[in-house]
Design an enzyme around this catalytic site. Structure first.
Site, PDB file in Angstrom:
ATOM      1  N   HIS A  56      -8.008 -18.671  17.105  1.00 41.28           N
ATOM      2  CA  HIS A  56      -6.941 -18.778  18.103  1.00 41.28           C
ATOM      3  C   HIS A  56      -6.206 -17.439  18.156  1.00 41.28           C
ATOM      4  O   HIS A  56      -6.233 -16.660  17.196  1.00 41.28           O
ATOM      5  CB  HIS A  56      -5.953 -19.872  17.716  1.00 41.28           C
ATOM      6  CG  HIS A  56      -6.490 -21.258  17.859  1.00 41.28           C
ATOM      7  ND1 HIS A  56      -5.669 -22.346  18.010  1.00 41.28           N
ATOM      8  CD2 HIS A  56      -7.756 -21.736  17.868  1.00 41.28           C
ATOM      9  CE1 HIS A  56      -6.401 -23.435  18.114  1.00 41.28           C
ATOM     10  NE2 HIS A  56      -7.676 -23.096  18.020  1.00 41.28           N
ATOM     11  N   GLU A  58      -3.123 -16.536  17.847  1.00 36.03           N
ATOM     12  CA  GLU A  58      -2.155 -16.277  16.781  1.00 36.03           C
ATOM     13  C   GLU A  58      -2.844 -15.878  15.483  1.00 36.03           C
ATOM     14  O   GLU A  58      -2.426 -14.936  14.802  1.00 36.03           O
ATOM     15  CB  GLU A  58      -1.276 -17.516  16.530  1.00 36.03           C
ATOM     16  CG  GLU A  58      -0.476 -17.964  17.733  1.00 36.03           C
ATOM     17  CD  GLU A  58      -1.186 -18.985  18.605  1.00 36.03           C
ATOM     18  OE1 GLU A  58      -0.483 -19.779  19.250  1.00 36.03           O
ATOM     19  OE2 GLU A  58      -2.439 -18.993  18.662  1.00 36.03           O
ATOM     20  N   CYS A  86      -0.407 -24.438  18.287  1.00 34.10           N
ATOM     21  CA  CYS A  86      -0.860 -25.724  17.774  1.00 34.10           C
ATOM     22  C   CYS A  86      -0.434 -25.849  16.304  1.00 34.10           C
ATOM     23  O   CYS A  86       0.182 -24.936  15.747  1.00 34.10           O
ATOM     24  CB  CYS A  86      -2.381 -25.820  17.892  1.00 34.10           C
ATOM     25  SG  CYS A  86      -3.273 -24.668  16.802  1.00 34.10           S
ATOM     26  N   CYS A  89      -1.876 -22.984  14.119  1.00 37.30           N
ATOM     27  CA  CYS A  89      -1.251 -21.684  14.356  1.00 37.30           C
ATOM     28  C   CYS A  89       0.208 -21.657  13.908  1.00 37.30           C
ATOM     29  O   CYS A  89       0.665 -20.652  13.361  1.00 37.30           O
ATOM     30  CB  CYS A  89      -1.383 -21.301  15.823  1.00 37.30           C
ATOM     31  SG  CYS A  89      -3.111 -20.996  16.268  1.00 37.30           S
TER      32      CYS A  89
END
Length: 153
Positions: A56, A58, A86, A89
């Protein structure tokens, strides 16, 4: 203290990273990490291109920042994210000790920084971060909307 001009500038850079993600068929989410007004690291979603569920934006940005600093502690760093993080993250941002998170669009289905949960301000956890919402939210929402419309076409 929040500097709206700086927040918009750095969020625009995160949106540029999101566009890079979209160019390799990943969901357009970008993240930039800033320390003392200076760009530290950039990350974009790379799950599809890397075949990695943890790639992801991040997490990619945190990995890049840790490599640049030769360490995982990112005290004093601000993360600019185009979509609400999420659970994974948000946890990564907490574990890295990021001081502040600036979010463009909220994620009502999977967001863990205000929508579904708020891990970054849970006093039961080891660290808390300051959160700023809705910085260039419309731009992020439009980018996401266009991406998913193209995929459905």
């Amino acid at each position: 203290m929040t500097n709206t001009t700086s927040d918009e500038h750095f969020m625009a850079l995160a949106l540029d990273a999101a566009r890079v993600a979209s160019s390799h068929d990943d969901v357009p989410v970008g993240c930039v990490l800033v320390e003392n007004g200076e760009l530290l690291a950039v990350g974009e979603n790379r799950r599809e291109i890397d075949g990695d569920a943890t790639a992801h934006a991040e997490v990619v940005a945190l990995r890049n920042a840790s490599a640049a600093r030769s360490g995982w502690r990112l005290d004093g760093v601000t993360a600019y994210v185009t979509l609400e993080p999420c659970v994974m993250c948000a946890g990564a941002l907490l574990n890295a000790r990021v001081a502040r998170v600036v979010i463009a669009a909220m994620d009502e289905k999977a967001g863990a920084v205000g929508s579904r949960y708020n891990l970054l301000q849970d006093p039961r956890l080891l660290h808390e971060a300051t959160i700023t919402y809705d910085v260039l939210a419309t731009d992020s929402q439009q980018l996401l909307r266009e991406f998913f419309q193209q995929r459905r076409a």
